[in-house]
Design an enzyme around this catalytic site. Sequence first.
Site, PDB file in Angstrom:
ATOM      1  N   ASN A  35      40.665  58.352  40.123  1.00  0.00           N
ATOM      2  CA  ASN A  35      40.930  57.318  41.132  1.00  0.00           C
ATOM      3  C   ASN A  35      41.171  55.989  40.424  1.00  0.00           C
ATOM      4  O   ASN A  35      41.197  55.934  39.193  1.00  0.00           O
ATOM      5  CB  ASN A  35      39.764  57.234  42.123  1.00  0.00           C
ATOM      6  CG  ASN A  35      38.468  56.967  41.398  1.00  0.00           C
ATOM      7  OD1 ASN A  35      38.305  55.931  40.766  1.00  0.00           O
ATOM      8  ND2 ASN A  35      37.541  57.918  41.444  1.00  0.00           N
ATOM      9  N   ASP A  77      35.471  63.293  44.388  1.00  0.00           N
ATOM     10  CA  ASP A  77      34.765  64.202  45.304  1.00  0.00           C
ATOM     11  C   ASP A  77      35.083  65.667  45.009  1.00  0.00           C
ATOM     12  O   ASP A  77      34.300  66.546  45.338  1.00  0.00           O
ATOM     13  CB  ASP A  77      35.147  63.875  46.752  1.00  0.00           C
ATOM     14  CG  ASP A  77      34.502  62.572  47.206  1.00  0.00           C
ATOM     15  OD1 ASP A  77      33.323  62.364  46.866  1.00  0.00           O
ATOM     16  OD2 ASP A  77      35.175  61.758  47.863  1.00  0.00           O
ATOM     17  N   PHE A  85      27.245  52.450  46.903  1.00  0.00           N
ATOM     18  CA  PHE A  85      28.425  51.691  47.287  1.00  0.00           C
ATOM     19  C   PHE A  85      29.232  52.566  48.250  1.00  0.00           C
ATOM     20  O   PHE A  85      29.115  53.787  48.219  1.00  0.00           O
ATOM     21  CB  PHE A  85      29.279  51.353  46.051  1.00  0.00           C
ATOM     22  CG  PHE A  85      28.954  50.012  45.449  1.00  0.00           C
ATOM     23  CD1 PHE A  85      27.691  49.753  44.957  1.00  0.00           C
ATOM     24  CD2 PHE A  85      29.922  49.014  45.372  1.00  0.00           C
ATOM     25  CE1 PHE A  85      27.386  48.515  44.402  1.00  0.00           C
ATOM     26  CE2 PHE A  85      29.636  47.770  44.818  1.00  0.00           C
ATOM     27  CZ  PHE A  85      28.366  47.520  44.335  1.00  0.00           C
ATOM     28  N   LYS A 120      22.316  59.749  52.495  1.00  0.00           N
ATOM     29  CA  LYS A 120      21.961  59.758  51.069  1.00  0.00           C
ATOM     30  C   LYS A 120      20.608  59.100  50.808  1.00  0.00           C
ATOM     31  O   LYS A 120      20.236  58.878  49.660  1.00  0.00           O
ATOM     32  CB  LYS A 120      23.082  59.089  50.266  1.00  0.00           C
ATOM     33  CG  LYS A 120      24.451  59.769  50.487  1.00  0.00           C
ATOM     34  CD  LYS A 120      25.538  59.260  49.555  1.00  0.00           C
ATOM     35  CE  LYS A 120      26.912  59.788  49.975  1.00  0.00           C
ATOM     36  NZ  LYS A 120      27.927  59.730  48.936  1.00  0.00           N
TER      37      LYS A 120
HETATM   38  O1  PMT Z   1      35.753  49.672  39.479  1.00  0.00           O
HETATM   39  P1  PMT Z   1      36.523  48.611  40.247  1.00  0.00           P
HETATM   40  O2  PMT Z   1      38.010  48.680  40.014  1.00  0.00           O
HETATM   41  O3  PMT Z   1      35.974  47.227  40.033  1.00  0.00           O
HETATM   42  O4  PMT Z   1      36.354  48.926  41.814  1.00  0.00           O
HETATM   43  C1  PMT Z   1      35.098  48.809  42.423  1.00  0.00           C
HETATM   44  C2  PMT Z   1      34.852  49.953  43.431  1.00  0.00           C
HETATM   45  C3  PMT Z   1      35.863  49.863  44.555  1.00  0.00           C
HETATM   46  C4  PMT Z   1      34.979  51.317  42.718  1.00  0.00           C
HETATM   47  C5  PMT Z   1      33.387  49.783  43.944  1.00  0.00           C
HETATM   48  O5  PMT Z   1      33.242  48.534  44.559  1.00  0.00           O
HETATM   49  C6  PMT Z   1      33.024  50.882  44.926  1.00  0.00           C
HETATM   50  O6  PMT Z   1      33.285  50.809  46.120  1.00  0.00           O
HETATM   51  N1  PMT Z   1      32.405  51.975  44.424  1.00  0.00           N
HETATM   52  C7  PMT Z   1      32.092  53.192  45.191  1.00  0.00           C
HETATM   53  C8  PMT Z   1      33.317  54.036  45.272  1.00  0.00           C
HETATM   54  C9  PMT Z   1      33.080  55.349  45.954  1.00  0.00           C
HETATM   55  O7  PMT Z   1      33.153  56.371  45.323  1.00  0.00           O
HETATM   56  O8  PMT Z   1      32.738  55.284  47.220  1.00  0.00           O
HETATM   57  P2  PMT Z   1      32.411  56.576  48.145  1.00  0.00           P
HETATM   58  O9  PMT Z   1      32.362  56.002  49.493  1.00  0.00           O
HETATM   59  O10 PMT Z   1      33.389  57.664  47.854  1.00  0.00           O
HETATM   60  O11 PMT Z   1      30.996  57.052  47.653  1.00  0.00           O
HETATM   61  C10 PMT Z   1      29.785  56.541  48.185  1.00  0.00           C
HETATM   62  C11 PMT Z   1      28.701  56.506  47.146  1.00  0.00           C
HETATM   63  O12 PMT Z   1      28.380  57.858  46.737  1.00  0.00           O
HETATM   64  C12 PMT Z   1      29.041  55.748  45.886  1.00  0.00           C
HETATM   65  O13 PMT Z   1      27.896  55.013  45.490  1.00  0.00           O
HETATM   66  C13 PMT Z   1      29.361  56.847  44.868  1.00  0.00           C
HETATM   67  O14 PMT Z   1      29.013  56.452  43.528  1.00  0.00           O
HETATM   68  C14 PMT Z   1      28.471  57.983  45.342  1.00  0.00           C
HETATM   69  N2  PMT Z   1      28.998  59.342  45.044  1.00  0.00           N
HETATM   70  C15 PMT Z   1      30.140  59.794  45.645  1.00  0.00           C
HETATM   71  C16 PMT Z   1      30.578  61.080  45.396  1.00  0.00           C
HETATM   72  C17 PMT Z   1      29.844  61.903  44.501  1.00  0.00           C
HETATM   73  N3  PMT Z   1      30.234  63.132  44.202  1.00  0.00           N
HETATM   74  N4  PMT Z   1      28.737  61.427  43.921  1.00  0.00           N
HETATM   75  C18 PMT Z   1      28.301  60.167  44.182  1.00  0.00           C
HETATM   76  O15 PMT Z   1      27.284  59.739  43.623  1.00  0.00           O
END
Ligand code: PMT
Length: 404
Positions: free
Chosen positions: A209, A278, A326, A344
């Site tokens: 990503n 994911d 996040f 979570k």
């Molecule tokens: O790195 P930059 O370019 O500065 O951009 C910052 C950012 C947009 C990446 C950051 O601000 C951000 O939003 N990070 C979370 C991105 C994300 O994966 O969001 P999500 O909504 O898909 O996941 C939710 C949370 O679950 C996140 O904390 C993620 O780390 C966690 N996760 C998701 C999937 C997975 N398999 N394991 C996880 O731990």
Amino acid sequence: MKILENTNILLGVTGGIAVYKAVELLRLLKKAGADVHVVMTDAAQKFVGRVTFEVLSENHVLCDLFEDAESSVKHIDLATAADAVVIAPATANTIGKLANGIADDAFSTTMMAVTCPVMICPSMNTDMYQNIRVQRNLDILEQDGLHILDPDSGVLACKTVGAGRLPEPWFIVDQLEELMTPNDLAGENILISAGPTIEAIDPVRFISNHSSGKMGYAVARAAKRRGGNVTLVSGPVNLDAPVGVEKVDVESCDQMKKEMLEHLKNADIIIKVAAVADYKPNDPMTSKIKKKDTKKKDLSIALTENQDILKLIGKKKTKKQFLVGFAAETDDLEKNALIKMEKKNLDMIAANIVGVEGSGFKADTNKMKLFFKDGSFKDIPLMDKNDVADLLLDTIIEKAGKSK
Ligand code: PMT
């Protein structure tokens, strides 16, 4: 948090070839919002004239105790007004005078009256720097509570190779900011994930990503500056690790999971900024997929869902640990963030809109909404990711009751 904004910084410049770097240092201090006053020795002026420092600082530069300054006690005024002092470059002679309480010119007399934090940046030939008398003087200054910034190693102006080079101006500013930041995370172990994960299709292709790591690295840098012991588990990014942070490099979600779980036990605060893929290919190839293998138009890659690291941590976390996730959303920010926080088992979720300019992936700025377990929320307006990081940490300290 702009640490140096509206501060009064006294820059002491003494006579070495690195005086040219003090000009850039002054420029960066001004850019950071500081009001900078300069005091120079006679020797320093042989390398760069006072006018350069006067123009860039927009302040009178003190070189002579008896010159026609606006005040007859200019050195006392400067020392009293300063919030911090940086001496760069600091010569062997300067270090010797300061360690032994000698005040025989404008610079050393001003320094004698200083009561605020002082950072000394030695810069000289390696043999001079390693000289037992210089080292003894540096030890004395350190014991007196002054901060010594070790010089860099490399090729010096005298063509010798070794320690003695003045660190780069941005690094000096970074260290000064650390010196001036309240240590409100001292003693806290902070585990942060940042950047993307990449999931191999074959040895040359992957699914990933747009995460640049900027947001996660900003959080790591701020947490370190505020006294935390920071471990940063990072996917592949083009950023230097913040100084003093333990960085663990990973590529895939599986590797990130392993490292996060390994470091989890000691963590007080866990902040999961990483954008984890994911899905991963079911069956990554061990050799490069050739075009001839993919003649069919409808080539498809079978995917398996990656384990959710954050959800796993949410299950394992103890009552003492504060867990922050996040959420990167394109729509329904609040609804989706709240679902993720619940599912979570998070204490807090930082939700940002992605896919718009100036926010989310790759940008230097971000705009987010923080949601808390107790139902409250907080808006963080569009600002530099470094400032977002500090606000995020302020909030964690407040909510987790972690402030020292
Ligand atoms: O790195 P930059 O370019 O500065 O951009 C910052 C950012 C947009 C990446 C950051 O601000 C951000 O939003 N990070 C979370 C991105 C994300 O994966 O969001 P999500 O909504 O898909 O996941 C939710 C949370 O679950 C996140 O904390 C993620 O780390 C966690 N996760 C998701 C999937 C997975 N398999 N394991 C996880 O731990």
